[in-house]
Design an enzyme around this catalytic site. Structure first.
Site, PDB file in Angstrom:
ATOM      1  N   ASP A  31      -0.949  14.867  20.919  1.00 16.96           N
ATOM      2  CA  ASP A  31       0.067  15.906  20.948  1.00 16.96           C
ATOM      3  C   ASP A  31       1.393  15.315  20.477  1.00 16.96           C
ATOM      4  O   ASP A  31       1.510  14.116  20.202  1.00 16.96           O
ATOM      5  CB  ASP A  31       0.199  16.487  22.356  1.00 16.96           C
ATOM      6  CG  ASP A  31       0.595  17.950  22.332  1.00 16.96           C
ATOM      7  OD1 ASP A  31       0.982  18.440  21.251  1.00 16.96           O
ATOM      8  OD2 ASP A  31       0.533  18.611  23.376  1.00 16.96           O
ATOM      9  N   GLY A  71      -2.816  19.067   6.814  1.00 19.91           N
ATOM     10  CA  GLY A  71      -2.477  20.446   6.499  1.00 19.91           C
ATOM     11  C   GLY A  71      -1.099  20.820   6.991  1.00 19.91           C
ATOM     12  O   GLY A  71      -0.739  22.005   6.975  1.00 19.91           O
ATOM     13  N   THR A  72      -0.326  19.830   7.435  1.00 15.43           N
ATOM     14  CA  THR A  72       1.038  20.102   7.893  1.00 15.43           C
ATOM     15  C   THR A  72       1.928  20.370   6.689  1.00 15.43           C
ATOM     16  O   THR A  72       1.880  19.649   5.696  1.00 15.43           O
ATOM     17  CB  THR A  72       1.599  18.903   8.679  1.00 15.43           C
ATOM     18  OG1 THR A  72       0.709  18.585   9.739  1.00 15.43           O
ATOM     19  CG2 THR A  72       2.978  19.218   9.243  1.00 15.43           C
ATOM     20  N   ASN A  98      -3.065  24.722   2.331  1.00  8.88           N
ATOM     21  CA  ASN A  98      -3.968  25.637   3.021  1.00  8.88           C
ATOM     22  C   ASN A  98      -5.389  25.150   2.781  1.00  8.88           C
ATOM     23  O   ASN A  98      -5.794  24.969   1.627  1.00  8.88           O
ATOM     24  CB  ASN A  98      -3.774  27.054   2.478  1.00  8.88           C
ATOM     25  CG  ASN A  98      -4.428  28.106   3.347  1.00  8.88           C
ATOM     26  OD1 ASN A  98      -5.577  27.961   3.744  1.00  8.88           O
ATOM     27  ND2 ASN A  98      -3.699  29.162   3.641  1.00  8.88           N
ATOM     28  N   HIS A 131       3.270  35.740   8.412  1.00 10.47           N
ATOM     29  CA  HIS A 131       2.655  34.840   9.381  1.00 10.47           C
ATOM     30  C   HIS A 131       3.131  35.174  10.795  1.00 10.47           C
ATOM     31  O   HIS A 131       4.063  35.951  10.983  1.00 10.47           O
ATOM     32  CB  HIS A 131       2.997  33.375   9.066  1.00 10.47           C
ATOM     33  CG  HIS A 131       2.195  32.804   7.937  1.00 10.47           C
ATOM     34  ND1 HIS A 131       2.581  32.940   6.630  1.00 10.47           N
ATOM     35  CD2 HIS A 131       1.024  32.116   7.926  1.00 10.47           C
ATOM     36  CE1 HIS A 131       1.685  32.348   5.853  1.00 10.47           C
ATOM     37  NE2 HIS A 131       0.739  31.831   6.612  1.00 10.47           N
ATOM     38  N   LYS A 135       5.298  30.261  13.458  1.00  7.99           N
ATOM     39  CA  LYS A 135       5.322  29.419  12.272  1.00  7.99           C
ATOM     40  C   LYS A 135       6.752  28.992  11.991  1.00  7.99           C
ATOM     41  O   LYS A 135       7.651  29.830  11.893  1.00  7.99           O
ATOM     42  CB  LYS A 135       4.734  30.158  11.067  1.00  7.99           C
ATOM     43  CG  LYS A 135       4.655  29.277   9.829  1.00  7.99           C
ATOM     44  CD  LYS A 135       3.820  29.901   8.729  1.00  7.99           C
ATOM     45  CE  LYS A 135       3.743  29.005   7.500  1.00  7.99           C
ATOM     46  NZ  LYS A 135       3.193  27.664   7.807  1.00  7.99           N
ATOM     47  N   GLY A 141       3.817  27.030   3.068  1.00 10.29           N
ATOM     48  CA  GLY A 141       3.357  26.097   2.054  1.00 10.29           C
ATOM     49  C   GLY A 141       2.403  26.757   1.074  1.00 10.29           C
ATOM     50  O   GLY A 141       2.392  26.441  -0.123  1.00 10.29           O
TER      51      GLY A 141
END
Length: 235
Positions: A31, A71-72, A98, A131, A135, A141
């Site tokens: 985390d 995927g960040t 994505n 979104h 987000k 992105g």
């Protein structure tokens, strides 16, 4: 396959379920406040962390010879540094805005349409992305990747701008944050006589998570910097 999850928000939790269902073990769940961990426990890492943490996570993986899928979004000012490090260390790295398999097909459809429309200057391009309210970045992105796909393949545009623009050569991207929407992207070509739209609508987060796990499965044992086109065999 032993997987480290770097970022354990909603996406990380969805990835965990899909990874386990495909016979993999999740050996680390990191985390945002976790800093003391041994990444070498994992065969591969999947990063869906915060923009401020992504580059550090990716660097840690590459330095420890752990393939990493990220995927960040919102950290790409450091992307070239990650590529250089990966090549220097002979690591393995995939970044995608994505990971949805359907979205990556949509990216290619977007490029093809942009080429077809390049000589039709009476059509103006606009984009919209929707979104969930949690987000952090805007535009998404995915929307930026779509805009870049148009710019690369349509000579009428050389930039994108968030929301309205007075620059005729810039693509306006409208970003909306509504409820718990997983992700909707629309590319719109409008003229005085008609409109052409292409649209991708995600029904849930499972498509993103499945694509990330498929990418991780594909990446293990390889060396280099790759994209989802490599994973899907799209030339």
């Amino acid at each position: 396959m032993k997987i480290a999850l770097l970022g354990y928000g909603r996406m990380g939790q969805t990835i965990e379920k899909i990874a386990i269902s495909r016979g993999h073990d999740v050996v680390l769940k990191i985390d945002k406040d976790d800093v003391d961990y041994d990444i070498t426990q994992a065969d591969v890492a999947i990063d869906f962390s915060l923009p401020t943490a992504a580059f550090g996570n990716i660097t840690n993986c590459i330095n420890n010879n752990v393939p990493v899928v990220s995927g960040t979004t919102g950290w790409l000012e450091n992307y070239n540094k990650a590529v250089t490090l990966c090549n220097d260390k002979k690591g393995a790295f995939i970044y995608a805005s994505n990971f949805s398999l359907g979205v990556n097909i949509f990216f290619e459809l977007n490029k093809t349409l942009a080429k077809m429309m390049s000589n039709l200057k009476q059509y103006n391009v606009t984009m919209e992305e929707i979104h969930h309210t949690k987000k952090l970045d805007a535009p998404s992105g995915t929307a930026i990747t779509l805009a870049e796909g148009v710019i690369e393949n349509n000579t009428n545009y050389n930039a994108w701008e968030l929301n309205e623009t007075k620059n005729n050569n810039a693509i306006p991207i409208v970003a909306k944050r509504i409820g718990d929407v997983p992700g909707t992207h629309v590319v719109n070509y409008a003229s005085e006589v008609d409109t052409i739209n292409i649209e991708h609508v995600a029904h849930n987060r499972q498509g993103f998570a499945l694509g990330a796990v498929v990418a991780a499965e594909w990446l293990v044992g390889k060396t280099g910097v790759f994209s989802m086109n490599d994973v899907l065999g799209i030339k």
